[in-house]
Each structure stands twice: as C-alpha cells, then as structure tokens.
Design an enzyme around this catalytic site. Structure first.
Site, mmCIF file in Angstrom:
data_model
loop_
_atom_site.group_PDB
_atom_site.id
_atom_site.type_symbol
_atom_site.label_atom_id
_atom_site.label_comp_id
_atom_site.label_asym_id
_atom_site.label_seq_id
_atom_site.Cartn_x
_atom_site.Cartn_y
_atom_site.Cartn_z
ATOM 1 N N SER A 1 -18.792 17.280 60.551
ATOM 2 C CA SER A 1 -18.302 18.083 59.344
ATOM 3 C C SER A 1 -17.986 19.637 59.756
ATOM 4 C CB SER A 1 -19.546 18.220 58.160
ATOM 5 O OG SER A 1 -20.782 18.882 58.816
ATOM 6 N N ASP B 1 -21.648 27.682 53.397
ATOM 7 C CA ASP B 1 -22.565 26.800 52.398
ATOM 8 C C ASP B 1 -23.793 26.836 53.122
ATOM 9 O OD1 ASP B 1 -22.218 24.887 54.527
ATOM 10 O OD2 ASP B 1 -20.881 23.840 53.329
ATOM 11 N N HIS C 1 -22.732 25.382 56.957
ATOM 12 C CA HIS C 1 -21.411 25.510 57.759
ATOM 13 C C HIS C 1 -21.046 26.919 57.576
ATOM 14 C CE1 HIS C 1 -21.464 21.408 56.085
ATOM 15 N NE2 HIS C 1 -20.846 21.132 57.296
#
Length: 365
Positions: free
Chosen positions: A36, A326, A329
């Site tokens: 991600s 977040d 990240h």
C-alpha cells in the site's frame, strides 16, 4: 518569394517537430511492485477491503478526489516519476494502460501484500507478489506486440524499478494478533531471517524478468506508526517489539542486497534505508517543519490511529504539519522528504548510490 529568414524559420519548426521525441518515449520507463505504500490504485479493481478509493483520501491530489492511493496526494512512485521528469505510472489494472502509455511503465503494487503468501489473508483478494510478477510478464508480452521483442526487452532492462515489501509481514501477520501462527512458529530474529531468505528469491525472480536497476526499500520504524501507538503503546512511546523487528530486518536486508550484487557482479539492487529517513522526522518532527509525528491526520481514536481513513474519520486541516496521513501511511509532504533523500542522500539513506547518481550514470550508457 520567401526570404531566407522565413525559410530558416520553417526549417527549424519542421526539425523541432520531427526530432522532438514523444514525452512517453523520451523518459525512462518505471515499474513499481509492492504494497500500500506504493499502490496507485490497483486495489480499486479488486474485491478487497484494502482500498483507499473514498474521501478524504486524495484531498490534495490535483483532482482533489480519491485515486486508490493511501495518501492525501501523491505517493512515493508519483514523486519518483516527478524527479525523473516522467508521466505518472498507471496501475496495471487500469483500463487506460494501453498504447503509448505502456512505454511509461506500470505499477503492479497491491495494498495488503507482503513477502509471504500468508500475509494479508484478511484482505481477501489482493495481488500477491508472485501474481504481480505474472502480470509483469503479461505486460512484457503486450509491450512486445506493440514495439517488437527487442525494443521491449531493452525498455525493461533500461527501466528503473521500485519494490517495497516487508512492513505487512510484521503488522499484518506476525504482530496482527497476540498469538499469531507466525509468532508461535518463529522468534522475531528467526522470522526476520526467514523473511530475508524469501525476499532474496523474490529479488532473484525480478532479475530473471529483466529488471537491472532496482530500488529496494526497507521498512520504516514500525513501532512508531499511529496504528501501533493506538493499540500497544504506553505513553506514546514507540512499541519495542516492532522496533526490534525493524532493527533486525533492515540491516539484514541491506546485507542480502550487497551479497546479491556481488554475485551478479553489478549494482543491480539499490538499498533504500527508509527506516533512517522516517526515524529522523519521527524523532524530531519540528526540525522538518512538522507539528506531530504521533497523531495521524486522518483516523479515529487515540493518535487517530484506529480504523482506516474514511469519510467518518477525524481530518486535520493542514496536512503539511503531519508526518502520517492515516494510521500507517505518510503524508505527501513526508513522502517528498523521503524521495529527496533517495535522490541526493548519502549512503546512510541509499547504498551503494543515490538516485541522482543512478540517473546520471545510466543516461551515459
């Protein structure tokens, strides 16, 4: 009768139009593999819970809309493309990745995956690394059909490649539950050794598929991300077990890369010490112009570290003041600092050389 000046001007225009290369053809191709941290939207096309295609993700992206990036704006691959003067690579699953766009490269990354196949099983349908490589082979066939086999091979050999794996093998596998299957099977040092041996096979396969210049990122300070602070921290201190894991894994990864290069007789793999990059602004955020490195900009609960970033989350007004977008990240601004260190950093950040040196060297070949 035309004057000599008009004729010269016409000639110049014709020459410029004829000689000026198509931007997609001029720039070096770029391929991205991993999780991600580098997924630019492949998971949008999959039936998985590991997605970021809803607001407020993308709030600072040029379109101000979610793209599938786990970011308020650009992510690491976007910012590397920017430094290369290239178009952004499209997710491989994007229907827009056709024709000339194939010459730019492709992003195969998928949120939730790890080095191991059992990492991220809770996210169901994600593109594990072996599958990312199958799609890379499929991409090469599509490219060969368009430009011929010899040119396709050259484009892949000359490309820059980024691979980012490892973090999920800890946070979404070994440490996911207090008594996970992997933590019952391995001590932390043994697990790190096992991950490195598996990662070595992955990098070997990438070389077989034609990659000749590969940036391999380590993990960040895993115990310091808001998600781990929210779940396990005492008084906001980084979580010792996760820090221990990152502290063992990253030096072993750098050592393995050195060994691989010496076996290949060439600096194919470049070790990017993202642990050091992140640690610097997590330890001293103010020195980098951040207000906090503990609280995520978007999230819920302590440190905004619980859940995913979604329309119901708390959202900060100034993303540039936060290290974390977040619970897991970095913000675009934090990513920009990491990419700058990739570009110009010393061997503390990039070993055996930084991206500026790579680009200068490779442009002469």
């Amino acid at each position: 009768m035309s004057s000599p000046r008009v004729i010269m001007l016409t000639l110049t225009i014709v020459l410029v139009v004829t000689v000026a290369p198509n931007k997609a053809e001029a720039a070096r191709a770029f391929f991205v593999f991993g999780d991600s941290l580098v997924d630019s939207g492949n998971n949008n096309y999959l039936a998985t819970t590991a997605r970021a295609n809803f607001p407020p993700n993308g709030v600072d992206y040029p379109t101000h809309r979610p793209t599938g990036r786990f970011s308020n704006g650009f992510n690491l691959p976007d910012l590397i493309s920017e430094q290369m003067g290239a178009e952004l690579t499209l997710p491989y699953l994007s229907p827009q990745l056709t024709g000339q766009k194939l010459l730019v490269g492709a992003n195969f990354a998928s949120a939730g995956i790890g080095i191991l196949n059992d990492t991220g099983v809770q996210f169901l349908n994600i593109i594990r690394i072996s599958r990312q490589f199958q799609l890379f082979q499929q991409y090469q066939l599509r490219l060969s059909a368009q430009v011929g086999q010899a040119q396709a091979k050259r484009l892949v050999n000359d490309a820059l490649v980024l691979i980012t794996l490892g973090g999920n093998d800890f946070v979404n596998n070994y440490f996911l539950t207090p008594f996970s299957a992997r933590s019952r099977q391995f001590s932390i040092p043994d697990y790190c050794r096992y991950l490195i041996s598996e990662y070595r096979k992955i990098l070997g396969r990438l070389y077989e598929l034609g990659a000749r210049r590969v940036i391999v990122t380590g993990t960040g300070p895993l115990g310091c991300v808001p998600a781990e602070l929210a779940m396990r921290s005492r008084n906001g201190e980084c979580v010792p077990a996760l820090q221990q894991a990152a502290g063992i894994f990253n030096p072993q990864l750098a050592q393995m890369i050195q060994q691989l290069n010496s076996e290949l007789g060439s600096n194919v793999f470049i070790s990017s010490n993202t642990y050091n990059s992140n640690k610097n602004f997590i330890t001293n955020p103010q020195a980098y112009g951040f207000v906090t490195s503990k609280v995520a900009c978007c999230g819920l609960g302590p440190y905004n570290g619980l859940g995913t970033c979604n329309p119901l989350s708390n959202l900060c007004s100034n993303r540039d003041a936060y290290v974390f977008w977040d619970p897991f990240h970095p913000t675009e601004r934090a990513n920009r600092i990491i990419v700058q260190q990739m570009m110009t950093g010393s061997t503390e950040f990039m070993n055996p050389m930084n991206l500026s040196t790579i680009m200068a060297m490779d442009s002469q070949n």
